[in-house]
Design an enzyme around this catalytic site. Structure first.
Site, PDB file in Angstrom:
ATOM      1  N   LYS A 119       0.818  -1.212   0.000  1.00  0.00           N
ATOM      2  CA  LYS A 119       0.000   0.000   0.000  1.00  0.00           C
ATOM      3  C   LYS A 119       0.847   1.256   0.000  1.00  0.00           C
ATOM      4  CE  LYS A 119      -4.515  -1.435   1.589  1.00  0.00           C
ATOM      5  NZ  LYS A 119      -5.677  -1.140   2.422  1.00  0.00           N
ATOM      6  N   LYS A 201      -4.296 -11.801  -7.292  1.00  0.00           N
ATOM      7  CA  LYS A 201      -5.530 -11.865  -6.517  1.00  0.00           C
ATOM      8  C   LYS A 201      -6.613 -10.987  -7.153  1.00  0.00           C
ATOM      9  CE  LYS A 201      -7.176 -10.225  -2.135  1.00  0.00           C
ATOM     10  NZ  LYS A 201      -6.963  -9.376  -0.999  1.00  0.00           N
ATOM     11  N   LYS A 204     -10.733  -5.356  -5.877  1.00  0.00           N
ATOM     12  CA  LYS A 204     -11.688  -4.315  -6.259  1.00  0.00           C
ATOM     13  C   LYS A 204     -10.966  -3.056  -6.709  1.00  0.00           C
ATOM     14  CE  LYS A 204     -11.973  -3.542  -1.338  1.00  0.00           C
ATOM     15  NZ  LYS A 204     -12.674  -3.895  -0.118  1.00  0.00           N
TER      16      LYS A 204
END
Ligand code: TRP
Length: 336
Positions: A119, A201, A204
């Protein structure tokens, strides 16, 4: 809820961030499994809004997504009379224990978290302290309720281990305070991959919307996304190494139908990928349809959703108070 405690069912805690569309990856990896746990366990499911502000959110969107996430939980079959459903910021104990655990978590431990590394690479302009200490807040979420089991996807395994380490450390310094929780990672469904890049993976936040199927996607879109799913050139539906795309579609199909890989191979023997993809798309769309209908009904009834939030927050606050008193006492804080 006090009943549940006297029955001494094991406590389950889990949470989803209200930070975006939920995908069938979230559904199969987490929420669908939560539904089946409600009878056997004392389940607490949280909309973790405090976690979501580690990256910048648009306030009006965040507000809507908090309602939506709760509505998805209920629409997916989690019964708010059987399980505790609540919003994290409605119970201030999370932030309180989060701070205490911040002070018992090492810089080095937090630096090793892969989600932090990912992140902070993705949001290089906003590597805030909350993003860094987020796993200590997650540990607080779990430890507050003396949780036994934490059902999560594989990507959260490292955070669960850290929560365990923090619990063991705290208990070691101050004496028994926290139950040491275990991760509870489902076999299939734990890792649903992207349809456009099956080595990654399903996410979204994938910039390519063909990579994921959102729980609320329309039937046509769902079928189109499955039709475009990346596969291989063998043209045989079988589960095997090197066939990431087909393996992923088989996993998705298996999760939605309960069929085994062998049964799926038999069903599509002699058929092409086109037929298989169509079947997966149709099945996913049909299984999601009733959830979508219930979701829309709930979103039109905010008063009901708010009543569930209120009821859940009361139960959550009551249950966590016991842990907080113990923690503050052990730390040496004065209680009046
Ligand atoms: N970190 C989890 C995620 O990103 C969400 C989460 C926050 C969570 N607190 C939790 C999951 C406690 C399980 C238990 O998906």
């Amino acid at each position: 809820m006090e009943n549940n405690q006297t029955e001494a069912k094991k406590v389950i805690f889990s949470g989803v961030q209200p930070s975006g569309l939920l995908t069938i990856g979230n559904y199969l990896g987490a929420i669908k499994n939560w539904v089946s746990l409600a009878d056997e366990y004392d389940c607490i499911y949280c909309v973790v809004d405090l976690h979501s502000i580690t990256v910048r959110q648009v306030p009006a969107e965040l507000r809507r997504r908090i309602y939506e996430t709760l509505a998805v939980y209920i629409a997916a079959g989690i019964d708010p009379e059987k399980s505790t459903l609540f919003v994290q910021s409605h119970n201030p104990a999370h932030a309180e224990l989060g701070w205490v655990l911040d002070c018992h978590t090492q810089f080095g431990e937090l630096s090793r978290m892969t989600q932090f590394k990912d992140k902070s690479a993705k949001h290089a302009d906003n590597i805030n302290a909350g993003l860094f200490t987020y796993p200590a807040l997650m540990a607080a979420d779990i430890l507050l309720y003396q949780t036994d089991l934490v059902p999560v996807g594989l990507d959260q395994k490292q955070h669960i281990e850290l929560a365990r380490d923090i619990a063991v450390r705290f208990n070691g310094i101050y004496g028994d305070t926290f139950k040491v929780p275990e991760g509870f990672i489902p076999q299939t469904g734990a890792k649903i991959a992207s349809l456009s890049d099956p080595t990654r993976k399903m996410s979204k936040s994938d910039p390519n919307a063909n990579g994921y199927v959102a729980i609320l996607d329309k039937k046509d879109d769902i079928i189109r996304k499955f039709k475009r799913a990346v596969t291989d050139s063998e043209a045989v539906v079988r589960f095997a190494e090197g066939k990431d795309g087909i393996n992923n579609l088989m996993n998705i199909y298996s999760c939605f139908t309960g069929k085994t890989h062998a049964e799926i191979e038999a069903e599509f023997a002699g058929k092409g990928y086109g037929d298989f993809k169509m079947a997966v798309g149709e099945t996913v769309a049909d299984k999601l349809a009733p959830i979508q209908a219930e979701f829309n009904r709930l979103m039109a009834d905010k008063a009901y959703l708010e009543s569930i939030m209120k009821q859940g927050a009361e139960v959550a606050a009551y249950r966590s108070k016991k842990t907080m008193r113990k923690v503050y006492k052990k730390l040496g804080f004065v209680q009046v």
